[in-house]
Design an enzyme around this catalytic site. Sequence first.
Site, PDB file in Angstrom:
ATOM      1  NE  ARG A  34       0.424   4.147  11.215  1.00 14.99           N
ATOM      2  CZ  ARG A  34       1.359   3.448  11.850  1.00 14.99           C
ATOM      3  NH1 ARG A  34       2.000   3.985  12.884  1.00 14.99           N
ATOM      4  NH2 ARG A  34       1.661   2.221  11.472  1.00 14.99           N
ATOM      5  CG  ASP A  67       0.855  -2.253  11.266  1.00 14.75           C
ATOM      6  OD1 ASP A  67       0.418  -1.799  10.195  1.00 14.75           O
ATOM      7  OD2 ASP A  67       0.156  -2.905  12.067  1.00 14.75           O
ATOM      8  CE1 TYR A 115      -3.517   2.698   0.637  1.00 19.60           C
ATOM      9  CE2 TYR A 115      -2.252   3.264   2.601  1.00 19.60           C
ATOM     10  CZ  TYR A 115      -3.252   3.556   1.691  1.00 19.60           C
ATOM     11  OH  TYR A 115      -3.995   4.698   1.844  1.00 19.60           O
TER      12      TYR A 115
END
Length: 211
Positions: A105, A172, A23
């Site tokens: 995040r 991650d 991604y």
Amino acid sequence: VYGQADQMPITEDAPVKKAESPYGNTKQIGEEIIRDTCNVNSELQAISLRYFNPMGAHPSAEIGELPIGVPQNLVPFITQTGVGLREKLSVFGDDYPTPDGTCIRDYIHVVDLAKAHVVALERLLAGKNPQNYEVFNVGTGAGSSVLDVISSFERVSGKKLNYKIVNRREGDITAAYADTKKANEILGWKAGSTLDQAMKSAWDWEQRIRN
């Protein structure tokens, strides 16, 4: 596009490292295509907005996020768990080098993100861009951990979320949050919504579409 950056908050000058996931790689490839095309065609004018983590819904609860199948993003998985569509939320790891051990995040309200698009387009249309390709971070400038986001949901919904800590997930990164000074000063744009406000809009949307 930054991968696991060396410093926080992340500025637009931070190196674009090897992507940690397919991604992330699509983000990098997309920018490369736009930048390279601008380099060989000076008539093309473009701005890349580097989103951090969009979340939430329009305050009318008429437009929101409805993933196909099992959500891959944290917030819709939280709201779907809260509404009873999912049994339990998995928190991938609590042993990261962060204050509570979970990933961090930068969560930005999707309406703030939409407003950034408007000002970027206005800049291009008015010819205010000194180069034909520019890059801006679009975030809040603050990092929130997975457990922070869960706590936000519990505050705005008044519900206790069913979640469990599981092993880390491949791809991650530990933390990513934006330095937004460039967008604040040059575009005149700044995120206006808090995490709780964005979460409340996501929860209102989730309840509306399930009723």
